[in-house]
Design a protein around this motif. Structure first.
Motif, PDB file in Angstrom:
ATOM      1  N   LEU A 231      -1.303   7.855  10.053  1.00 39.08           N
ATOM      2  CA  LEU A 231       0.115   7.968  10.407  1.00 39.08           C
ATOM      3  C   LEU A 231       0.408   9.128  11.353  1.00 39.08           C
ATOM      4  O   LEU A 231       1.554   9.318  11.754  1.00 39.08           O
ATOM      5  CB  LEU A 231       0.979   8.092   9.141  1.00 39.08           C
TER       6      LEU A 231
ATOM      7  N   VAL B 177      -3.983   9.262   2.659  1.00 39.81           N
ATOM      8  CA  VAL B 177      -2.906   8.440   3.216  1.00 39.81           C
ATOM      9  C   VAL B 177      -2.768   7.130   2.440  1.00 39.81           C
ATOM     10  O   VAL B 177      -1.674   6.608   2.264  1.00 39.81           O
ATOM     11  CB  VAL B 177      -3.049   8.221   4.744  1.00 39.81           C
ATOM     12  N   LEU B 178      -3.873   6.616   1.905  1.00 44.71           N
ATOM     13  CA  LEU B 178      -3.769   5.403   1.084  1.00 44.71           C
ATOM     14  C   LEU B 178      -2.951   5.692  -0.176  1.00 44.71           C
ATOM     15  O   LEU B 178      -2.104   4.899  -0.579  1.00 44.71           O
ATOM     16  CB  LEU B 178      -5.154   4.891   0.686  1.00 44.71           C
TER      17      LEU B 178
ATOM     18  N   ALA C 219       0.802   6.686   1.146  1.00 46.30           N
ATOM     19  CA  ALA C 219       1.595   5.599   1.729  1.00 46.30           C
ATOM     20  C   ALA C 219       1.844   4.488   0.721  1.00 46.30           C
ATOM     21  O   ALA C 219       2.739   3.672   0.907  1.00 46.30           O
ATOM     22  CB  ALA C 219       0.890   5.042   2.966  1.00 46.30           C
ATOM     23  N   GLY C 220       1.034   4.469  -0.343  1.00 46.01           N
ATOM     24  CA  GLY C 220       1.084   3.305  -1.220  1.00 46.01           C
ATOM     25  C   GLY C 220       1.846   3.455  -2.515  1.00 46.01           C
ATOM     26  O   GLY C 220       2.136   2.456  -3.154  1.00 46.01           O
TER      27      GLY C 220
ATOM     28  N   PRO D 260      11.849  -0.472   0.724  1.00 42.51           N
ATOM     29  CA  PRO D 260      11.572   0.911   0.322  1.00 42.51           C
ATOM     30  C   PRO D 260      11.501   1.892   1.481  1.00 42.51           C
ATOM     31  O   PRO D 260      11.785   3.069   1.291  1.00 42.51           O
ATOM     32  CB  PRO D 260      10.209   0.825  -0.347  1.00 42.51           C
TER      33      PRO D 260
ATOM     34  N   GLY E   3      10.005  -4.473   7.416  1.00 45.90           N
ATOM     35  CA  GLY E   3       9.780  -3.631   6.236  1.00 45.90           C
ATOM     36  C   GLY E   3       8.391  -3.014   6.159  1.00 45.90           C
ATOM     37  O   GLY E   3       8.212  -1.954   5.549  1.00 45.90           O
TER      38      GLY E   3
ATOM     39  N   GLY F 235       6.766  -2.369   9.001  1.00 43.38           N
ATOM     40  CA  GLY F 235       6.546  -1.855  10.343  1.00 43.38           C
ATOM     41  C   GLY F 235       6.129  -2.972  11.289  1.00 43.38           C
ATOM     42  O   GLY F 235       6.281  -4.174  10.980  1.00 43.38           O
TER      43      GLY F 235
ATOM     44  N   HIS G 227       0.531   0.311  13.854  1.00 41.85           N
ATOM     45  CA  HIS G 227       0.636   1.036  12.575  1.00 41.85           C
ATOM     46  C   HIS G 227       1.172   0.151  11.452  1.00 41.85           C
ATOM     47  O   HIS G 227       1.523   0.649  10.387  1.00 41.85           O
ATOM     48  CB  HIS G 227       1.515   2.279  12.739  1.00 41.85           C
TER      49      HIS G 227
ATOM     50  N   GLY H  79      -1.575  -1.538   3.857  1.00 42.26           N
ATOM     51  CA  GLY H  79      -1.604  -1.897   2.436  1.00 42.26           C
ATOM     52  C   GLY H  79      -0.733  -3.089   2.086  1.00 42.26           C
ATOM     53  O   GLY H  79      -0.562  -3.398   0.901  1.00 42.26           O
TER      54      GLY H  79
ATOM     55  N   LEU I 293      -1.903  -5.467  -0.653  1.00 43.33           N
ATOM     56  CA  LEU I 293      -1.859  -4.871  -1.993  1.00 43.33           C
ATOM     57  C   LEU I 293      -0.413  -4.738  -2.478  1.00 43.33           C
ATOM     58  O   LEU I 293      -0.099  -5.022  -3.642  1.00 43.33           O
ATOM     59  CB  LEU I 293      -2.556  -3.499  -1.985  1.00 43.33           C
ATOM     60  N   ALA I 294       0.478  -4.315  -1.576  1.00 42.71           N
ATOM     61  CA  ALA I 294       1.887  -4.169  -1.953  1.00 42.71           C
ATOM     62  C   ALA I 294       2.461  -5.513  -2.396  1.00 42.71           C
ATOM     63  O   ALA I 294       3.173  -5.604  -3.406  1.00 42.71           O
ATOM     64  CB  ALA I 294       2.682  -3.610  -0.780  1.00 42.71           C
TER      65      ALA I 294
END
Ligand code: HEM
Length: 423
Positions: A100, A250-251, A254-255, A305, A362, A364, A368, A372, A375-376
């Motif tokens: 990021l 970052v995982l 960001a997650g 979110p 949502g 992006g 970038h 995830g 997974l989200a």
């Protein structure tokens, strides 16, 4: 023109009052202010609560274009006042070189390597574990008839899930839970304690990665994501240990808050819309997954979110939506505003779980785009489906007016979500 601050109520450029941004009312419902901005000042220089000045981009077309514009750098070195933006604690912990904060070609290289390990296939194989975690959390309050769905459900689920996936041993996962709690409580506020806890997490990850790397030689069979990251190679290129540490950071970062808020905001939206909720419940009861899948995308669009995409900086003077942005200025793309743009979405303020043609921002857009997302989606679909199936008469435990939203800049989410149900 340039900046007339955020708290002012002077006449706006298009007439009428400039809505007050970042106030308490704004946090509970930013959408009327965003509608005003889209219409009257779609690219507007604003003073953020931190004092930093940034451009807010609120129209869908401009937002999508800005997200993919390579003249907008993710590297904070391009900010005229470097050091004032970004993830709390990352600078002092030496964690700046993650996805990021970087641009091509470095970004291309790291993203390619991580994509070899964090694959949709790995995520799909993880589905039974997410279901198990979800059920275990619901078990912990199912007999009680009430719960706070943020603290007892939406908060722990993603942090345990990503820890499991990374290969953090179970006995250490509560340290991550504490860290995550600290980040969401203080992420937008005082940074001292956060910086210390980010350093601690960095130290822990560095050691874990080092240990896993040493033991890979013994039996190359470990199948957690950290081992996958260590093994990932692209034409002989590998992640260094420092890069692997920043990647895991970052995982994690960001997650977790994103997923908490997708589950929280999404469940809240369903509880406030009995008709849509009933449609989803009967579709789940019929064993269908189509409405769940489009529905979770719609929940992301409707009240996602990530309210503002993470920081971007103009590397050169450029124009967005007719507005000239000088080099060095930060640009914040307001995903929440773009995703309610009536020029892009029919009846944008209506929740329509079956919405077709839902190209929301949502996650992006461009290089970038959320790494995830698979997974989200898995976590949110599992969480929402299981809640509505196991607790079919789930209802809000307080008046909506009593709910409070966290005041962070980038994320939008509830502090608590008290619910009741028949045990
Ligand atoms: C990037 C949203 C969950 C990892 C992003 C971006 C958005 C986003 C909007 C782009 C930021 C920008 O361009 O400024 C979300 C939402 C999530 C979610 C709404 C949950 C509902 C996750 C999860 C993970 C994750 C679970 C990992 C476990 C990442 C990473 C990036 C990213 C690593 C940076 C990608 C890059 O720069 O190449 N996410 N995210 N996200 N997300 Fe997610």
């Amino acid at each position: 023109g340039r900046g007339d601050g955020s708290g002012d109520r002077a006449d706006g450029p298009g007439g009428g009052l400039v809505p007050e941004l970042f106030s308490w009312e704004f946090a509970s419902d930013p959408y009327p202010a965003y509608a005003w901005l889209r219409e009257h000042a779609p690219v507007r220089r604003t003073t953020l609560p931190s004092g930093v000045e940034a451009w807010l981009v609120t129209r869908y077309a401009d937002a999508r274009q800005a997200l993919a514009d390579q003249r907008l750098s993710k590297n904070p070195a391009h900010h005229a006042e470097p050091g004032k933006t970004g993830i709390p604690g990352e600078r002092s912990a030496g964690l700046m070189t993650h996805l990021l904060n970087i641009d091509p070609p470095d970004h291309t290289r790291l993203r390619r390597l991580v994509s070899k390990a964090f694959t949709p296939r790995r995520v799909a194989a993880f589905a039974p574990r997410v279901q198990e975690l979800t059920d275990r959390l619901i078990d912990s309050f199912a007999e009680r008839g009430s719960a706070d769905l943020i603290h007892e459900f939406a908060f722990p689920l993603p942090i345990y899930a990503i820890c499991d996936m990374l290969g953090v041993p179970a006995e250490d996962q509560d340290d991550f839970r504490d860290w995550a709690g600290m980040m969401i409580r203080h992420g937008g506020g005082p940074r001292g304690g956060v910086a210390r806890s980010v350093k601690k997490i960095r130290g822990y990850l560095a050691e874990l990665i080092h240990r896993k790397r040493e033991s890979l030689g013994d039996d190359g069979t470990e199948d957690d994501l950290i081992s996958g990251l260590i093994r990932a190679s692209d034409h002989g290129d590998h992640l260094t240990e420092a890069e692997a540490v920043a990647m895991c950071f970052v995982l994690l970062f960001a997650g977790f808050e994103t997923t908490i808020n997708l589950i929280g905001n999404g469940t809240y939206a369903l509880l406030r819309d009995p008709e849509q909720r009933a449609l989803l419940q009967s579709s789940l009861a019929a064993g269908e997954t189509g409405l769940l899948e489009t529905g979770v995308e719609e929940l992301l669009r409707y009240d996602g979110p990530v309210e503002l995409a993470t920081w971007r900086y103009a590397t050169t003077g450029l124009t967005i939506g007719g507005q000239v942005i000088p080099a060095g200025d930060p640009v914040l793309v307001v995903l929440a505003a773009a995703d309610r743009d009536p020029d892009r979405f029919d009846a944008p303020d209506t929740l329509d779980l079956a919405r077709a043609d839902n190209q929301h921002l949502g996650y992006g857009h461009g290089i970038h785009y959320c790494l995830g997302a698979p997974l989200a989606r898995l976590e949110a679909q599992t969480a929402i489906a299981t809640l509505l199936t196991r607790l079919p008469d789930l209802r809000l435990g307080v008046d909506p007016g009593e709910l409070r939203w966290r005041g962070g800049l980038i994320m939008r989410g509830l502090r608590m979500l008290p619910v009741e149900f028949t045990p």
